[in-house]
Motif scaffolding. Structure first.
Motif, PDB file in Angstrom:
ATOM      1  N   PRO A 177      19.395  36.827  70.600  1.00 40.54           N
ATOM      2  CA  PRO A 177      19.900  38.337  70.138  1.00 40.54           C
ATOM      3  C   PRO A 177      18.762  39.170  70.070  1.00 40.54           C
ATOM      4  O   PRO A 177      17.648  38.692  69.661  1.00 40.54           O
ATOM      5  CB  PRO A 177      20.731  37.843  68.995  1.00 40.54           C
ATOM      6  N   PHE A 178      19.043  40.274  69.752  1.00 41.93           N
ATOM      7  CA  PHE A 178      17.899  41.180  69.461  1.00 41.93           C
ATOM      8  C   PHE A 178      17.591  41.126  67.961  1.00 41.93           C
ATOM      9  O   PHE A 178      16.393  41.520  67.461  1.00 41.93           O
ATOM     10  CB  PHE A 178      18.266  42.667  69.889  1.00 41.93           C
ATOM     11  N   THR A 179      18.423  40.859  66.893  1.00 40.06           N
ATOM     12  CA  THR A 179      18.264  40.423  65.817  1.00 40.06           C
ATOM     13  C   THR A 179      18.607  39.148  65.493  1.00 40.06           C
ATOM     14  O   THR A 179      19.610  38.600  64.915  1.00 40.06           O
ATOM     15  CB  THR A 179      19.309  41.482  64.746  1.00 40.06           C
ATOM     16  N   PRO A 180      17.709  38.246  65.722  1.00 41.27           N
ATOM     17  CA  PRO A 180      17.909  36.643  65.609  1.00 41.27           C
ATOM     18  C   PRO A 180      17.988  36.150  64.281  1.00 41.27           C
ATOM     19  O   PRO A 180      17.308  36.714  63.270  1.00 41.27           O
ATOM     20  CB  PRO A 180      16.566  36.113  66.277  1.00 41.27           C
ATOM     21  N   GLU A 181      18.722  35.246  63.805  1.00 40.66           N
ATOM     22  CA  GLU A 181      18.850  34.537  62.552  1.00 40.66           C
ATOM     23  C   GLU A 181      18.595  33.161  62.832  1.00 40.66           C
ATOM     24  O   GLU A 181      18.943  32.637  63.964  1.00 40.66           O
ATOM     25  CB  GLU A 181      20.288  34.538  61.993  1.00 40.66           C
ATOM     26  N   THR A 182      18.033  32.355  61.810  1.00 40.27           N
ATOM     27  CA  THR A 182      18.046  31.095  61.695  1.00 40.27           C
ATOM     28  C   THR A 182      18.532  30.477  60.353  1.00 40.27           C
ATOM     29  O   THR A 182      18.647  31.156  59.519  1.00 40.27           O
ATOM     30  CB  THR A 182      16.563  30.447  62.171  1.00 40.27           C
ATOM     31  N   MET A 183      18.862  29.243  60.317  1.00 41.50           N
ATOM     32  CA  MET A 183      19.377  28.583  59.040  1.00 41.50           C
ATOM     33  C   MET A 183      18.341  27.463  58.857  1.00 41.50           C
ATOM     34  O   MET A 183      18.228  26.704  59.454  1.00 41.50           O
ATOM     35  CB  MET A 183      20.881  28.340  59.091  1.00 41.50           C
ATOM     36  N   VAL A 184      18.100  27.377  57.545  1.00 40.65           N
ATOM     37  CA  VAL A 184      17.161  26.479  57.016  1.00 40.65           C
ATOM     38  C   VAL A 184      17.734  25.725  55.959  1.00 40.65           C
ATOM     39  O   VAL A 184      18.269  26.502  55.040  1.00 40.65           O
ATOM     40  CB  VAL A 184      15.616  26.872  56.712  1.00 40.65           C
ATOM     41  N   ARG A 185      17.848  24.272  55.947  1.00 38.14           N
ATOM     42  CA  ARG A 185      18.673  23.593  54.786  1.00 38.14           C
ATOM     43  C   ARG A 185      17.401  23.082  53.935  1.00 38.14           C
ATOM     44  O   ARG A 185      16.550  22.405  54.367  1.00 38.14           O
ATOM     45  CB  ARG A 185      19.518  22.429  55.271  1.00 38.14           C
ATOM     46  N   VAL A 186      17.490  23.323  52.524  1.00 37.01           N
ATOM     47  CA  VAL A 186      16.626  22.920  51.673  1.00 37.01           C
ATOM     48  C   VAL A 186      17.533  21.972  50.594  1.00 37.01           C
ATOM     49  O   VAL A 186      18.176  22.718  49.760  1.00 37.01           O
ATOM     50  CB  VAL A 186      16.123  23.940  50.750  1.00 37.01           C
ATOM     51  N   ASP A 187      17.630  20.665  50.795  1.00 36.04           N
ATOM     52  CA  ASP A 187      18.274  19.848  50.165  1.00 36.04           C
ATOM     53  C   ASP A 187      19.899  20.383  50.392  1.00 36.04           C
ATOM     54  O   ASP A 187      20.414  20.170  51.596  1.00 36.04           O
ATOM     55  CB  ASP A 187      18.248  19.921  48.331  1.00 36.04           C
ATOM     56  N   ASP A 188      20.644  20.593  49.293  1.00 40.40           N
ATOM     57  CA  ASP A 188      21.999  20.827  49.555  1.00 40.40           C
ATOM     58  C   ASP A 188      22.528  22.694  49.660  1.00 40.40           C
ATOM     59  O   ASP A 188      23.396  22.887  49.797  1.00 40.40           O
ATOM     60  CB  ASP A 188      22.809  20.435  48.363  1.00 40.40           C
ATOM     61  N   LEU A 189      21.236  23.155  49.839  1.00 43.15           N
ATOM     62  CA  LEU A 189      21.521  24.745  50.072  1.00 43.15           C
ATOM     63  C   LEU A 189      20.961  25.022  51.533  1.00 43.15           C
ATOM     64  O   LEU A 189      19.792  24.715  51.947  1.00 43.15           O
ATOM     65  CB  LEU A 189      20.392  25.225  49.055  1.00 43.15           C
ATOM     66  N   ASP A 190      21.780  25.816  51.970  1.00 44.06           N
ATOM     67  CA  ASP A 190      21.520  26.508  53.324  1.00 44.06           C
ATOM     68  C   ASP A 190      20.982  27.892  53.120  1.00 44.06           C
ATOM     69  O   ASP A 190      21.732  28.851  52.317  1.00 44.06           O
ATOM     70  CB  ASP A 190      22.796  26.570  54.151  1.00 44.06           C
ATOM     71  N   ALA A 191      19.965  28.402  53.767  1.00 41.77           N
ATOM     72  CA  ALA A 191      19.279  29.645  53.683  1.00 41.77           C
ATOM     73  C   ALA A 191      19.293  30.240  55.142  1.00 41.77           C
ATOM     74  O   ALA A 191      19.021  29.569  56.181  1.00 41.77           O
ATOM     75  CB  ALA A 191      17.999  29.437  53.160  1.00 41.77           C
ATOM     76  N   VAL A 192      19.777  31.664  55.177  1.00 45.42           N
ATOM     77  CA  VAL A 192      19.593  32.144  56.439  1.00 45.42           C
ATOM     78  C   VAL A 192      18.453  33.311  56.375  1.00 45.42           C
ATOM     79  O   VAL A 192      18.118  33.986  55.589  1.00 45.42           O
ATOM     80  CB  VAL A 192      21.021  33.162  56.727  1.00 45.42           C
ATOM     81  N   ILE A 193      17.806  33.125  57.519  1.00 47.33           N
ATOM     82  CA  ILE A 193      16.355  33.976  57.759  1.00 47.33           C
ATOM     83  C   ILE A 193      16.446  34.826  58.916  1.00 47.33           C
ATOM     84  O   ILE A 193      17.123  34.143  60.068  1.00 47.33           O
ATOM     85  CB  ILE A 193      15.188  33.106  57.844  1.00 47.33           C
ATOM     86  N   GLN A 194      16.269  35.969  58.955  1.00 41.17           N
ATOM     87  CA  GLN A 194      16.245  36.990  59.904  1.00 41.17           C
ATOM     88  C   GLN A 194      14.802  37.692  60.347  1.00 41.17           C
ATOM     89  O   GLN A 194      14.141  37.759  59.287  1.00 41.17           O
ATOM     90  CB  GLN A 194      17.239  37.990  59.468  1.00 41.17           C
ATOM     91  N   MET A 195      14.852  37.738  61.610  1.00 39.30           N
ATOM     92  CA  MET A 195      13.734  38.624  61.988  1.00 39.30           C
ATOM     93  C   MET A 195      13.967  39.846  62.726  1.00 39.30           C
ATOM     94  O   MET A 195      14.817  39.700  63.438  1.00 39.30           O
ATOM     95  CB  MET A 195      12.789  37.691  63.036  1.00 39.30           C
ATOM     96  N   ARG A 196      13.546  40.773  62.145  1.00 34.78           N
ATOM     97  CA  ARG A 196      13.669  42.012  62.896  1.00 34.78           C
ATOM     98  C   ARG A 196      12.464  43.069  63.220  1.00 34.78           C
ATOM     99  O   ARG A 196      11.233  42.745  62.710  1.00 34.78           O
ATOM    100  CB  ARG A 196      14.414  43.106  61.808  1.00 34.78           C
ATOM    101  N   LEU A 197      12.485  43.931  64.179  1.00 34.80           N
ATOM    102  CA  LEU A 197      11.580  44.855  64.728  1.00 34.80           C
ATOM    103  C   LEU A 197      11.735  46.253  64.200  1.00 34.80           C
ATOM    104  O   LEU A 197      12.938  46.474  64.234  1.00 34.80           O
ATOM    105  CB  LEU A 197      11.088  44.993  66.284  1.00 34.80           C
ATOM    106  N   TYR A 198      10.977  47.083  63.522  1.00 31.16           N
ATOM    107  CA  TYR A 198      11.194  48.536  63.082  1.00 31.16           C
ATOM    108  C   TYR A 198      10.083  49.302  63.676  1.00 31.16           C
ATOM    109  O   TYR A 198       9.276  49.024  64.462  1.00 31.16           O
ATOM    110  CB  TYR A 198      10.872  48.391  61.594  1.00 31.16           C
ATOM    111  N   THR A 199      10.811  50.633  63.668  1.00 29.89           N
ATOM    112  CA  THR A 199      10.201  51.644  64.433  1.00 29.89           C
ATOM    113  C   THR A 199       8.888  52.209  63.953  1.00 29.89           C
ATOM    114  O   THR A 199       8.084  52.686  64.421  1.00 29.89           O
ATOM    115  CB  THR A 199      11.189  52.739  64.681  1.00 29.89           C
ATOM    116  N   ASP A 200       8.601  52.109  62.606  1.00 31.69           N
ATOM    117  CA  ASP A 200       7.527  52.534  61.832  1.00 31.69           C
ATOM    118  C   ASP A 200       6.991  51.547  60.686  1.00 31.69           C
ATOM    119  O   ASP A 200       7.705  50.824  60.195  1.00 31.69           O
ATOM    120  CB  ASP A 200       7.613  54.088  61.531  1.00 31.69           C
ATOM    121  N   HIS A 201       5.905  52.092  60.203  1.00 32.98           N
ATOM    122  CA  HIS A 201       5.458  51.363  58.770  1.00 32.98           C
ATOM    123  C   HIS A 201       6.310  51.406  57.707  1.00 32.98           C
ATOM    124  O   HIS A 201       6.351  50.673  56.741  1.00 32.98           O
ATOM    125  CB  HIS A 201       3.860  51.998  58.510  1.00 32.98           C
TER     126      HIS A 201
END
Length: 396
Positions: A177-201
């Motif tokens: 997708p244009f705004t991708p996500e991934t899930m990383v498991r740390v022990d019993d906890l699931d974390a959702v991480i997202q990557m985006r591109l922005y138009t300016d600083h």
């Protein structure tokens, strides 16, 4: 966000990080309702982690909830006040004992167990729902007997660690997708991480579709832990670009931007101030100058490997970008995840037709002009030569 809930002497205040300690106190000295409460004219109880005859001493009870460890600690003087020695302080499994430690020049009784020994040390069954997972433990004392009687009270510290708990269903096929996500498991906890591109600083407006960016323009990238919010520390280990969606594909070209958390492209930079530095918070931001590969297609895909770190261990998350250490390989870690964003189109403006015509027409016109000038000179020279031949006076 991490919640700490502590129950002391079988008294629990749900939803708050509260601590209550009941202890003997002088009823005549119980004048501060924030530290002691009178039951009647003959007895009172210390509250909110205080103890002593005047309820003026703070036990400074701390609960530790980290990636690998669950623990609790309190000042040694608190237990001595209740005639509890270190040897009498343990979890339901008597082999899980407390230890003496020093924090800021003060002595504490501290009991920590790895999560792997949670059940063996008497931890209660994990409580799980759709949003959270709860670890519950009880630290108890075994008062010494005087013959066949006991005068000292039983001290019981019930404490909980409540972590956000997120589950995501995975698809049987991969998508980009244009705004991708991934899930990383740390022990019993699931974390959702997202990557985006922005138009300016300012990182205020993200691209909503496949972006088209001109060569040498700044590309602003943000990688962020969206669930749970502001809990984990995030580190980007490596980022690279390819011409194809697959990060490990052998065909096509690739270019490395970040390696071992450090810039590997001279145009890569992190924010000079504020949030976004690698490994210091749950958000990482960086930028680089747009480029293209020498071969078509004129588009690229951005890939980043990320790592989550416990909030109490910030040093392990910060990359060391000296000339030597930045080349060291990153050890394999189960908390690594991969993000892919794309396609990012290279905006190469086409040359207008009029300009192209002029670029071709002007050199041709110049050649014709110079050629015509020489023809005129030759014609004039020949005409002069004929006049000289016909007029004898001119020859003498």
């Amino acid at each position: 966000m991490l919640l700490l809930v502590v129950k002391l002497n079988v008294l629990l205040l749900l939803g708050f990080a509260c601590r209550r300690v009941e202890g003997l106190c002088n009823v005549q000295a119980c004048v501060d309702s924030s530290t002691c409460v009178r039951n009647n004219q003959r007895s009172c109880k210390c509250i909110n982690g205080y103890y002593g005859d005047h309820c003026d001493k703070n036990a400074d009870i701390k609960v530790l909830c980290s990636r690998h460890v669950v623990g609790i600690s309190a000042k040694e003087d608190f237990f001595r006040y209740h005639n509890v020695s270190l040897e009498l302080l343990y979890l339901p499994n008597a082999t899980c004992l407390a230890a003496r430690t020093t924090i800021n020049n003060a002595t504490y009784y501290d009991l920590r167990i790895p999560k792997a020994k949670y059940g063996a040390c008497g931890g209660k069954p994990l409580e799980k729902n759709l949003t959270h997972i709860t670890y519950s433990l009880s630290l108890v004392t075994n008062p010494e007997a005087e013959g066949n009687i006991i005068r000292n009270p039983v001290i019981r510290l019930d404490y909980k660690c409540i972590f956000p708990y997120v589950r995501r269903a995975s698809l049987p096929f991969s998508i980009i997708p244009f705004t991708p996500e991934t899930m990383v498991r740390v022990d019993d906890l699931d974390a959702v991480i997202q990557m985006r591109l922005y138009t300016d600083h300012t990182y205020s407006e993200a691209y909503r579709s496949s972006p088209s960016i001109e060569l040498r323009s700044k590309v602003y990238v943000e990688v962020k832990v969206t669930e749970p919010v502001d809990f984990f520390l995030l580190r980007i280990n490596k980022c690279w670009a390819t011409q194809v969606p697959h990060p490990n594909a052998t065909e096509g070209s690739h270019h490395v931007l970040l390696q071992n958390g450090c810039p590997d492209d001279h145009t890569v930079s992190f924010p000079l101030n504020g949030t976004g530095h690698n490994g210091e918070s749950s958000t990482v931001r960086y930028s680089f100058d747009m480029f293209r590969f020498t071969t078509e297609p004129l588009e690229l895909y951005l890939h980043c490997t990320v790592q989550l770190c416990a909030p109490g261990d910030p040093d392990s998350c910060k990359p060391s970008c000296s000339s030597i250490s930045k080349r060291e390989a990153v050890r394999a870690d189960p908390t690594l995840g991969l993000l892919t964003y794309g396609p990012i189109k290279v905006d190469v403006p086409e040359m207008p037709q009029s300009n192209l015509w002029m670029a071709v027409a002007l050199p041709v016109a110049a050649v014709w002009t110079v050629g015509c000038f020489f023809l005129i000179l030759i014609t004039v020279a020949k005409a002069g030569s004929r006049r000289l031949t016909k007029n004898p006076a001119c020859r003498s």
